[in-house]
Design a protein around this motif. Structure first.
Motif, PDB file in Angstrom:
ATOM      1  N   ILE A 191       0.868  -1.184   0.000  1.00 28.42           N
ATOM      2  CA  ILE A 191       0.000   0.000   0.000  1.00 28.42           C
ATOM      3  C   ILE A 191       0.900   1.228   0.000  1.00 28.42           C
ATOM      4  CG2 ILE A 191      -1.756   1.307   1.268  1.00 28.42           C
ATOM      5  CD1 ILE A 191      -2.583  -1.419   2.552  1.00 28.42           C
ATOM      6  N   ASN A 192       0.794   2.059  -1.020  1.00 26.66           N
ATOM      7  CA  ASN A 192       1.577   3.291  -1.071  1.00 26.66           C
ATOM      8  C   ASN A 192       0.653   4.491  -0.999  1.00 26.66           C
ATOM      9  OD1 ASN A 192       3.637   5.132  -1.277  1.00 26.66           O
ATOM     10  ND2 ASN A 192       3.870   4.939  -3.492  1.00 26.66           N
ATOM     11  N   ALA A 193       0.673   5.182   0.138  1.00 23.76           N
ATOM     12  CA  ALA A 193      -0.138   6.382   0.336  1.00 23.76           C
ATOM     13  C   ALA A 193       0.741   7.582   0.652  1.00 23.76           C
ATOM     14  CB  ALA A 193      -1.153   6.155   1.454  1.00 23.76           C
ATOM     15  N   ALA A 194       2.013   7.518   0.254  1.00 26.10           N
ATOM     16  CA  ALA A 194       2.955   8.593   0.571  1.00 26.10           C
ATOM     17  C   ALA A 194       3.219   9.468  -0.654  1.00 26.10           C
ATOM     18  CB  ALA A 194       4.246   7.995   1.129  1.00 26.10           C
ATOM     19  N   ARG A 195       4.167   9.041  -1.513  1.00 26.37           N
ATOM     20  CA  ARG A 195       4.484   9.789  -2.723  1.00 26.37           C
ATOM     21  C   ARG A 195       4.787   8.808  -3.857  1.00 26.37           C
ATOM     22  NH1 ARG A 195       2.360  13.442  -0.591  1.00 26.37           N
ATOM     23  NH2 ARG A 195       3.148  15.551  -0.187  1.00 26.37           N
ATOM     24  N   GLY A 196       4.426   9.193  -5.064  1.00 27.50           N
ATOM     25  CA  GLY A 196       4.639   8.340  -6.218  1.00 27.50           C
ATOM     26  C   GLY A 196       6.088   7.948  -6.440  1.00 27.50           C
ATOM     27  N   ASP A 227      -2.151   5.090  -4.107  1.00 27.24           N
ATOM     28  CA  ASP A 227      -2.875   6.360  -4.041  1.00 27.24           C
ATOM     29  C   ASP A 227      -2.074   7.502  -4.659  1.00 27.24           C
ATOM     30  OD1 ASP A 227      -5.198   7.893  -3.052  1.00 27.24           O
ATOM     31  OD2 ASP A 227      -3.743   8.830  -1.694  1.00 27.24           O
ATOM     32  N   VAL A 228      -0.790   7.258  -4.899  1.00 28.96           N
ATOM     33  CA  VAL A 228       0.107   8.321  -5.372  1.00 28.96           C
ATOM     34  C   VAL A 228       0.962   7.779  -6.517  1.00 28.96           C
ATOM     35  CG1 VAL A 228       0.196   9.631  -3.225  1.00 28.96           C
ATOM     36  CG2 VAL A 228       1.706   7.648  -3.520  1.00 28.96           C
ATOM     37  N   THR A 275      -6.336   4.647  -6.456  1.00 24.38           N
ATOM     38  CA  THR A 275      -7.171   5.717  -5.919  1.00 24.38           C
ATOM     39  C   THR A 275      -6.493   7.051  -6.239  1.00 24.38           C
ATOM     40  OG1 THR A 275      -6.128   5.584  -3.705  1.00 24.38           O
ATOM     41  CG2 THR A 275      -8.139   4.280  -4.081  1.00 24.38           C
ATOM     42  N   PRO A 276      -7.249   8.119  -6.486  1.00 18.02           N
ATOM     43  CA  PRO A 276      -6.694   9.367  -7.023  1.00 18.02           C
ATOM     44  C   PRO A 276      -6.177  10.344  -5.961  1.00 18.02           C
ATOM     45  CG  PRO A 276      -9.070   9.507  -7.033  1.00 18.02           C
ATOM     46  CD  PRO A 276      -8.738   8.124  -6.529  1.00 18.02           C
ATOM     47  N   HIS A 277      -5.157   9.927  -5.207  1.00 18.84           N
ATOM     48  CA  HIS A 277      -4.503  10.760  -4.187  1.00 18.84           C
ATOM     49  C   HIS A 277      -5.533  11.332  -3.199  1.00 18.84           C
ATOM     50  CE1 HIS A 277      -0.616  13.233  -3.458  1.00 18.84           C
ATOM     51  NE2 HIS A 277      -1.272  13.022  -2.329  1.00 18.84           N
ATOM     52  N   PRO A 325      -2.588  13.860 -12.623  1.00 25.84           N
ATOM     53  CA  PRO A 325      -3.331  12.600 -12.635  1.00 25.84           C
ATOM     54  C   PRO A 325      -2.572  11.494 -13.367  1.00 25.84           C
ATOM     55  CG  PRO A 325      -4.759  14.441 -13.260  1.00 25.84           C
ATOM     56  CD  PRO A 325      -3.348  14.952 -13.285  1.00 25.84           C
ATOM     57  N   LEU A 326      -2.819  10.254 -12.947  1.00 25.41           N
ATOM     58  CA  LEU A 326      -2.190   9.107 -13.584  1.00 25.41           C
ATOM     59  C   LEU A 326      -2.600   9.064 -15.049  1.00 25.41           C
ATOM     60  CD1 LEU A 326      -0.473   6.527 -13.046  1.00 25.41           C
ATOM     61  CD2 LEU A 326      -2.649   5.326 -12.675  1.00 25.41           C
TER      62      LEU A 326
END
Length: 309
Positions: A220-225, A248-249, A270-272, A254-255
């Motif tokens: 799960i990455n919810a920090a930075r791309g 999320d990132v 998910t879109p940040h 946008p991706l």
């Protein structure tokens, strides 16, 4: 005091100017693109500013990041040498805790596989171990990471945490520094990334990291791309080393519509939104910090630009 505000969308910038003006009627707020007198500006409030924007204000006292991270501010190669204030608060922490708990539980209870079975019309029960037998690792134990780790521990997971420097969190076994990284990863089945983005953490979600996790782990990455090496994740998913990911990132937001993450059956995009800051909440936090900084010269949420957070 005069404040210049910048967000990539000018309409959002104008909304923030109005809300900040309502909260601080004795201050003046302008869109950074429409400042009548650059010398009057003493503060900038920004999200992803463009390089060179803030050097136009010679009397700047501080910069406020609309968010907990300051990497988007530090990307400005002509950044003035002034303090940087992070925007954090209980609402933002609560949102991140909710997001992390939601997706840890989704992976723990095999919801992606159950949803795939539903799409195929298959009745296929999946038995998972109880939470105390599932190890969840949280990378980054700042405000957001520490609270997320505590919540996961209360739910019942075997929670481990890793950070740059030693931390103590009730119910969480913690590791720190490069010496503790491998031990932190060993046996982890769900990896949550909440690290700040620095040169030391850029690309940390890579093949070496994935290969240390228990086979079939979730990420799960919810920090930075830029924490993620995209190609390494795709390869780890293809090999079965990683079973699923929630992202999320992204490197570009946008991706892009043609990015393989969108259609990958093992990836949830998910879109940040994990800890999305809304303008009413953010305005209240920033107004409080601006007044405090103007009165005292400091705030509790002052960032350390040398560390990157």
């Amino acid at each position: 005091m005069t404040v210049a505000i910048y967000l990539p969308a000018e309409s959002k910038t104008e909304d923030w100017c109005r809300m900040m003006g309502d909260l601080m009627p004795d201050w003046t707020f302008h869109s950074m693109r429409n400042v009548p007198d650059p010398e009057a500006v003493t503060y900038c409030v920004v999200w992803r500013p463009q390089t060179g924007d803030m050097k136009a204000f010679p009397n700047l006292k501080a910069i406020v990041s609309i968010g907990a991270g300051i990497d988007h501010v530090l990307d400005d190669e002509e950044l003035p040498d002034v303090p940087i204030i992070r925007t954090v608060g209980t609402d933002l922490t609560q949102r991140m805790k909710e997001y992390v708990a939601l997706h840890v539980l989704r992976h723990h209870r095999a919801m992606p596989a159950l949803q795939a079975s539903q799409a195929r019309g298959e009745w296929k029960p999946i038995v998972v171990p109880p939470a105390p037998q599932r190890r969840v690792g949280v990378m980054g134990l700042g405000n957001l990471g520490a609270e997320a780790a505590r919540l996961l521990s209360v739910i019942g997971f075997d929670v481990v945490g890793w950070s740059r420097s030693p931390k103590e969190i009730e119910g969480v076994r913690t590791f720190s520094g490069s010496a503790g990284f491998g031990e932190f990863l060993d046996g982890t089945e769900i990896l949550v990334n909440l690290l700040p983005l620095t040169e030391a953490t850029r690309g940390i979600l890579n093949a070496d990291t994935f290969n240390r996790l228990k086979r079939g782990a979730a990420v799960i990455n919810a920090a930075r791309g830029p924490h993620m090496v995209d190609e390494d994740l795709l390869e780890a998913l293809a090999s079965g080393q990683i079973a699923a990911a929630t992202l999320d990132v992204f490197h570009v937001e946008p991706l892009p519509s043609d990015h393989p993450f969108w259609s990958h059956p093992q990836i949830t995009v998910t879109p940040h939104v994990a800890s999305l800051i809304d303008a009413p909440t953010g305005s209240r936090i920033i107004a409080r910090n601006l007044r405090t900084f103007e009165e005292t010269g400091t705030v509790a949420d002052l960032a350390d630009a040398r560390r990157g957070y």
